[in-house]
Design a protein around this motif. Structure first.
Motif, PDB file in Angstrom:
ATOM      1  N   ARG A  49      -1.819  14.081   4.016  1.00 20.50           N
ATOM      2  CA  ARG A  49      -3.281  14.167   3.866  1.00 20.50           C
ATOM      3  C   ARG A  49      -3.983  14.590   5.152  1.00 20.50           C
ATOM      4  O   ARG A  49      -4.768  15.510   5.160  1.00 20.50           O
ATOM      5  N   CYS A  74      -8.947   5.902  -3.324  1.00 19.39           N
ATOM      6  CA  CYS A  74      -8.415   6.741  -2.252  1.00 19.39           C
ATOM      7  C   CYS A  74      -9.029   6.367  -0.908  1.00 19.39           C
ATOM      8  O   CYS A  74     -10.043   5.702  -0.849  1.00 19.39           O
ATOM      9  N   HIS A  79      -1.237   5.095   2.069  1.00 20.74           N
ATOM     10  CA  HIS A  79      -0.932   5.131   0.645  1.00 20.74           C
ATOM     11  C   HIS A  79       0.573   5.215   0.429  1.00 20.74           C
ATOM     12  O   HIS A  79       1.218   6.159   0.887  1.00 20.74           O
TER      13      HIS A  79
END
Length: 131
Positions: A49, A74, A79
């Motif tokens: 990301r 999110c 994550h």
């Protein structure tokens, strides 16, 4: 003869760390830790990301902007997923086996495909490097 049916309305399951571990009991390492998986960029072990968080083997990775709001799906955490396959469904990369304290994990009530963590310990690469 007339036929009829009964419709039973079930409330949706709202997930938390306990329901996550009921679905994935093998991920409970002990009373405090949960096994999770992270897909990272194969060349440098960085997150996909932002490209700024490195996951080094045998080290703790800490989120710089952790948010413990369970309703946030999110952002605001590292994550990870409960299975290697789920981790790969988000990003096709190198899968790392990690562990996190239950108290450092946020589970979205409507989704257990991934969780947000405050910090994790990177145990090892999940797949043998030579495969």
């Amino acid at each position: 003869a007339e036929k009829s049916v009964s419709i039973v309305h079930q409330p949706p399951v709202l997930h938390n760390i306990d329901t996550l571990l009921k679905c994935y009991p093998e991920n409970a390492l002990d009373c405090d830790y949960v096994l999770l998986f992270k897909s990272v960029c194969p060349r440098d072990n960085m997150d996909f990301r932002t490209g700024t968080i490195e996951y080094k083997i045998n080290e703790i990775v800490e989120c710089p902007d952790f948010d413990d709001d369970v309703n946030r799906w999110c952002g605001g955490g590292l994550h990870l997923s409960p299975t290697p396959e789920l981790a790969l469904s988000f990003n096709e990369g190198k899968v790392l086996k990690c562990k996190a304290r239950k108290s450092d994990i946020v589970v979205h009530p409507n989704d257990i495909q991934k969780v947000r963590c405050r910090k994790v310990f990177v145990i090892e690469s999940f797949y043998d490097e030579e495969q």
